[in-house]
Design a protein around this motif. Structure first.
Motif, PDB file in Angstrom:
ATOM      1  N   VAL A  92     -23.181 139.047 -54.743  1.00  0.00           N
ATOM      2  CA  VAL A  92     -23.544 139.340 -53.364  1.00  0.00           C
ATOM      3  C   VAL A  92     -22.938 140.688 -52.973  1.00  0.00           C
ATOM      4  CG1 VAL A  92     -21.565 138.030 -52.443  1.00  0.00           C
ATOM      5  CG2 VAL A  92     -23.591 138.412 -51.004  1.00  0.00           C
ATOM      6  N   ARG A  93     -23.674 141.440 -52.192  1.00  0.00           N
ATOM      7  CA  ARG A  93     -23.144 142.707 -51.686  1.00  0.00           C
ATOM      8  C   ARG A  93     -22.019 142.426 -50.705  1.00  0.00           C
ATOM      9  NH1 ARG A  93     -28.302 145.324 -50.202  1.00  0.00           N
ATOM     10  NH2 ARG A  93     -27.621 144.804 -48.106  1.00  0.00           N
ATOM     11  N   THR A  94     -20.954 143.182 -50.799  1.00  0.00           N
ATOM     12  CA  THR A  94     -19.783 142.910 -49.960  1.00  0.00           C
ATOM     13  C   THR A  94     -20.021 143.245 -48.496  1.00  0.00           C
ATOM     14  OG1 THR A  94     -18.844 145.059 -50.591  1.00  0.00           O
ATOM     15  CG2 THR A  94     -18.112 143.123 -51.841  1.00  0.00           C
ATOM     16  N   ASP A  95     -21.116 143.945 -48.186  1.00  0.00           N
ATOM     17  CA  ASP A  95     -21.414 144.195 -46.769  1.00  0.00           C
ATOM     18  C   ASP A  95     -21.947 142.951 -46.061  1.00  0.00           C
ATOM     19  OD1 ASP A  95     -24.048 144.032 -47.684  1.00  0.00           O
ATOM     20  OD2 ASP A  95     -24.561 146.104 -47.193  1.00  0.00           O
ATOM     21  N   GLN A  96     -22.012 141.828 -46.777  1.00  0.00           N
ATOM     22  CA  GLN A  96     -22.437 140.555 -46.172  1.00  0.00           C
ATOM     23  C   GLN A  96     -21.248 139.753 -45.642  1.00  0.00           C
ATOM     24  OE1 GLN A  96     -25.772 139.954 -45.686  1.00  0.00           O
ATOM     25  NE2 GLN A  96     -25.786 142.069 -46.446  1.00  0.00           N
ATOM     26  N   ARG A  97     -20.073 140.360 -45.601  1.00  0.00           N
ATOM     27  CA  ARG A  97     -18.859 139.685 -45.166  1.00  0.00           C
ATOM     28  C   ARG A  97     -18.988 139.101 -43.758  1.00  0.00           C
ATOM     29  NH1 ARG A  97     -15.190 138.972 -41.204  1.00  0.00           N
ATOM     30  NH2 ARG A  97     -13.128 138.549 -42.014  1.00  0.00           N
ATOM     31  N   ASP A  98     -19.485 139.887 -42.803  1.00  0.00           N
ATOM     32  CA  ASP A  98     -19.583 139.403 -41.428  1.00  0.00           C
ATOM     33  C   ASP A  98     -20.611 138.275 -41.296  1.00  0.00           C
ATOM     34  OD1 ASP A  98     -17.623 141.200 -40.766  1.00  0.00           O
ATOM     35  OD2 ASP A  98     -18.972 142.622 -39.778  1.00  0.00           O
ATOM     36  N   HIS A  99     -21.674 138.356 -42.078  1.00  0.00           N
ATOM     37  CA  HIS A  99     -22.680 137.296 -42.090  1.00  0.00           C
ATOM     38  C   HIS A  99     -22.042 135.979 -42.522  1.00  0.00           C
ATOM     39  CE1 HIS A  99     -26.071 134.950 -43.796  1.00  0.00           C
ATOM     40  NE2 HIS A  99     -26.785 135.527 -42.852  1.00  0.00           N
ATOM     41  N   LEU A 100     -21.200 136.048 -43.557  1.00  0.00           N
ATOM     42  CA  LEU A 100     -20.515 134.847 -44.034  1.00  0.00           C
ATOM     43  C   LEU A 100     -19.497 134.347 -43.009  1.00  0.00           C
ATOM     44  CD1 LEU A 100     -19.800 132.707 -46.104  1.00  0.00           C
ATOM     45  CD2 LEU A 100     -18.332 134.382 -47.244  1.00  0.00           C
ATOM     46  N   ALA A 101     -18.733 135.251 -42.421  1.00  0.00           N
ATOM     47  CA  ALA A 101     -17.728 134.848 -41.434  1.00  0.00           C
ATOM     48  C   ALA A 101     -18.386 134.126 -40.258  1.00  0.00           C
ATOM     49  CB  ALA A 101     -16.946 136.065 -40.949  1.00  0.00           C
ATOM     50  N   ALA A 102     -19.524 134.625 -39.809  1.00  0.00           N
ATOM     51  CA  ALA A 102     -20.233 133.991 -38.698  1.00  0.00           C
ATOM     52  C   ALA A 102     -20.739 132.607 -39.096  1.00  0.00           C
ATOM     53  CB  ALA A 102     -21.385 134.878 -38.238  1.00  0.00           C
ATOM     54  N   PHE A 103     -21.240 132.479 -40.314  1.00  0.00           N
ATOM     55  CA  PHE A 103     -21.723 131.197 -40.827  1.00  0.00           C
ATOM     56  C   PHE A 103     -20.585 130.173 -40.831  1.00  0.00           C
ATOM     57  CE2 PHE A 103     -22.433 128.354 -44.483  1.00  0.00           C
ATOM     58  CZ  PHE A 103     -23.735 127.925 -44.257  1.00  0.00           C
ATOM     59  N   LEU A 104     -19.425 130.564 -41.336  1.00  0.00           N
ATOM     60  CA  LEU A 104     -18.279 129.657 -41.373  1.00  0.00           C
ATOM     61  C   LEU A 104     -17.761 129.343 -39.973  1.00  0.00           C
ATOM     62  CD1 LEU A 104     -16.446 131.176 -44.457  1.00  0.00           C
ATOM     63  CD2 LEU A 104     -17.443 128.890 -44.320  1.00  0.00           C
ATOM     64  N   ALA A 105     -17.803 130.315 -39.085  1.00  0.00           N
ATOM     65  CA  ALA A 105     -17.324 130.099 -37.713  1.00  0.00           C
ATOM     66  C   ALA A 105     -18.166 129.062 -36.980  1.00  0.00           C
ATOM     67  CB  ALA A 105     -17.318 131.415 -36.948  1.00  0.00           C
TER      68      ALA A 105
END
Length: 194
Positions: free
Chosen positions: A145-158
């Motif tokens: 996965v491209r590391t620029d997807q970090r915020d997308h993942l953080a929002a999903f977990l939140a």
């Protein structure tokens, strides 16, 4: 050849997910279980080391033991052990790379070209995610996965979400076909036998 050139130009790191509770293994730390003469983590490290620039290990116990393998060990940054994606999030925050290869610690026979082929497919399709598959199923826990997807993942977990495949469904992606034997994993005590 294009994929090989792309791999050289892109910075690729990997995270080995070893932070689970091992509930199907009687609570054992799966990455440290012996498989054919050496701990599972050693098999995965041996497969990944030639493929990426940096490896981190996501673990929530036996941190000192994992650290003896010479890689940074990252405990979850989120409370209550929310699953493998918490390890991915910790890796996103720790590595300096364009892409992150994600694999579980209980998959000792990973392909030698895993990173190369996943990255090549993602770049060819211009998508941020490529997931390993075989003829019968998708292996959602083995992906790049491209590391620029970090915020997308953080929002999903939140939002309280946890399932890897549900997070992946929210990203443009492709799958890459490998032999099924590459992803044979150790989930139960009987799987440790050759």
């Amino acid at each position: 050849m294009a994929a090989a050139k792309g791999l050289e130009m892109a910075r690729v790191a990997a995270v080995i997910l070893a932070g689970g509770a091992g509930s199907r293994m009687g609570g054992a730390d799966k990455g440290l279980l012996d498989y054919q003469g050496r701990p599972l983590i050693e098999w995965v490290l041996a497969a990944l080391t030639p493929q990426v620039e940096e490896i981190v290990i996501s673990a929530n116990r036996n941190l000192d033991t994992y650290a003896t393998y010479g890689q940074r060990v990252l405990p979850d940054t989120l409370p209550d052990y929310p699953g493998p994606l918490a390890g991915v999030l910790a890796a996103f925050d720790a590595v300096n790379a364009d892409w992150l290869v994600v694999v579980p610690c209980d998959t000792p026979h990973l392909p030698a070209d895993l990173a190369l082929r996943l990255l090549g497919a993602a770049q060819l399709e211009c998508v941020p995610l490529a997931v390993a598959a075989d003829a019968a199923r998708v292996h959602h826990s083995c992906f790049i996965v491209r590391t620029d997807q970090r915020d997308h993942l953080a929002a999903f977990l939140a939002r309280g979400e946890r399932a890897v495949r549900h997070w992946q469904a929210g990203l443009a992606s492709t799958t890459v076909r490998f032999e099924a034997a590459c992803f044979a994993n150790v989930n139960q005590p009987g799987d440790l036998q050759p």
